[in-house]
Design a protein around this motif. Structure first.
Motif, PDB file in Angstrom:
ATOM      1  N   GLU A  43       0.855  -1.189   0.000  1.00 47.16           N
ATOM      2  CA  GLU A  43       0.000   0.000   0.000  1.00 47.16           C
ATOM      3  C   GLU A  43       0.888   1.235   0.000  1.00 47.16           C
ATOM      4  O   GLU A  43       2.067   1.170   0.307  1.00 47.16           O
ATOM      5  N   GLY A  44       0.293   2.346  -0.327  1.00 47.66           N
ATOM      6  CA  GLY A  44       1.026   3.597  -0.299  1.00 47.66           C
ATOM      7  C   GLY A  44       1.771   3.835  -1.592  1.00 47.66           C
ATOM      8  O   GLY A  44       1.752   3.033  -2.520  1.00 47.66           O
ATOM      9  N   GLU A  45       2.438   4.972  -1.617  1.00 47.83           N
ATOM     10  CA  GLU A  45       3.179   5.351  -2.815  1.00 47.83           C
ATOM     11  C   GLU A  45       4.608   4.836  -2.757  1.00 47.83           C
ATOM     12  O   GLU A  45       5.192   4.694  -1.690  1.00 47.83           O
ATOM     13  N   LYS A  46       5.148   4.602  -3.924  1.00 51.84           N
ATOM     14  CA  LYS A  46       6.528   4.149  -4.047  1.00 51.84           C
ATOM     15  C   LYS A  46       7.458   5.266  -3.577  1.00 51.84           C
ATOM     16  O   LYS A  46       7.284   6.423  -3.957  1.00 51.84           O
ATOM     17  N   PRO A  47       8.452   4.934  -2.740  1.00 55.65           N
ATOM     18  CA  PRO A  47       9.398   5.955  -2.279  1.00 55.65           C
ATOM     19  C   PRO A  47      10.138   6.602  -3.451  1.00 55.65           C
ATOM     20  O   PRO A  47      10.329   5.987  -4.497  1.00 55.65           O
ATOM     21  N   GLY A  48      10.568   7.812  -3.242  1.00 55.38           N
ATOM     22  CA  GLY A  48      11.277   8.564  -4.268  1.00 55.38           C
ATOM     23  C   GLY A  48      12.691   8.063  -4.484  1.00 55.38           C
ATOM     24  O   GLY A  48      13.189   7.190  -3.777  1.00 55.38           O
ATOM     25  N   PHE A  49      13.342   8.644  -5.470  1.00 54.76           N
ATOM     26  CA  PHE A  49      14.683   8.188  -5.847  1.00 54.76           C
ATOM     27  C   PHE A  49      15.735   8.427  -4.779  1.00 54.76           C
ATOM     28  O   PHE A  49      16.810   7.834  -4.811  1.00 54.76           O
ATOM     29  N   TRP A  61       8.198  -6.042  -2.804  1.00 53.11           N
ATOM     30  CA  TRP A  61       6.909  -6.377  -2.199  1.00 53.11           C
ATOM     31  C   TRP A  61       5.799  -6.233  -3.234  1.00 53.11           C
ATOM     32  O   TRP A  61       4.925  -7.089  -3.348  1.00 53.11           O
ATOM     33  N   SER A  62       5.843  -5.196  -4.023  1.00 56.60           N
ATOM     34  CA  SER A  62       4.833  -4.951  -5.049  1.00 56.60           C
ATOM     35  C   SER A  62       4.779  -6.085  -6.073  1.00 56.60           C
ATOM     36  O   SER A  62       3.720  -6.403  -6.607  1.00 56.60           O
ATOM     37  N   ALA A  63       5.915  -6.710  -6.338  1.00 56.79           N
ATOM     38  CA  ALA A  63       5.970  -7.811  -7.303  1.00 56.79           C
ATOM     39  C   ALA A  63       5.144  -9.017  -6.843  1.00 56.79           C
ATOM     40  O   ALA A  63       4.763  -9.859  -7.651  1.00 56.79           O
ATOM     41  N   LEU A  64       4.844  -9.084  -5.557  1.00 54.97           N
ATOM     42  CA  LEU A  64       4.062 -10.196  -5.003  1.00 54.97           C
ATOM     43  C   LEU A  64       2.572  -9.871  -4.883  1.00 54.97           C
ATOM     44  O   LEU A  64       1.817 -10.661  -4.312  1.00 54.97           O
ATOM     45  N   LYS A  65       2.165  -8.736  -5.419  1.00 53.96           N
ATOM     46  CA  LYS A  65       0.775  -8.316  -5.311  1.00 53.96           C
ATOM     47  C   LYS A  65      -0.159  -9.431  -5.788  1.00 53.96           C
ATOM     48  O   LYS A  65       0.060 -10.027  -6.835  1.00 53.96           O
ATOM     49  N   GLY A  66      -1.170  -9.719  -4.981  1.00 49.79           N
ATOM     50  CA  GLY A  66      -2.137 -10.746  -5.316  1.00 49.79           C
ATOM     51  C   GLY A  66      -1.780 -12.135  -4.803  1.00 49.79           C
ATOM     52  O   GLY A  66      -2.588 -13.050  -4.873  1.00 49.79           O
ATOM     53  N   THR A  67      -0.566 -12.294  -4.271  1.00 52.46           N
ATOM     54  CA  THR A  67      -0.157 -13.586  -3.727  1.00 52.46           C
ATOM     55  C   THR A  67      -0.887 -13.815  -2.399  1.00 52.46           C
ATOM     56  O   THR A  67      -0.829 -12.966  -1.515  1.00 52.46           O
ATOM     57  N   PRO A  68      -1.568 -14.947  -2.253  1.00 52.37           N
ATOM     58  CA  PRO A  68      -2.258 -15.232  -0.992  1.00 52.37           C
ATOM     59  C   PRO A  68      -1.269 -15.317   0.179  1.00 52.37           C
ATOM     60  O   PRO A  68      -0.118 -15.739  -0.002  1.00 52.37           O
TER      61      PRO A  68
END
Length: 89
Positions: A43-49, A61-68
């Motif tokens: 959740e939330g926005e991706k941190p800046g550079f 973590w985002s790459a695992l979105k939808g993983t139970p």
């Protein structure tokens, strides 16, 4: 407590007692699996550079979105087991 929850809980203890520190990519994988298993989708926005570590953690973590959660717990436990055996780094 289910079997997978027991394995996940034990893996959290075991990961702190590994004989050597895993590499950065493995640490990112552990982080992402742990967060997906315990919190769910990112959740939330991706941190800046300027926050490079935060950015990589978010992306992993985002790459695992939808993983139970149970699947993430199983993968986490399996990864920790492979690290204990010395199969992964």
């Amino acid at each position: 407590m289910t079997d997978i929850e027991q394995q996940f809980a034990q893996a959290q203890i075991d990961v702190k007692q590994l004989p050597e520190r895993p590499g950065n990519l493995t640490l990112l994988r552990l982080y992402a699996l742990f967060k997906q298993a315990s919190v769910g989708d990112v959740e939330g926005e991706k941190p800046g550079f300027t926050d490079i570590a935060g950015k990589y953690k978010y992306e992993a973590w985002s790459a695992l979105k939808g993983t139970p959660a149970d699947t993430a717990k199983q993968h986490y436990a399996e990864l920790v087991e492979s690290l204990k055996r010395g199969d992964a780094s």
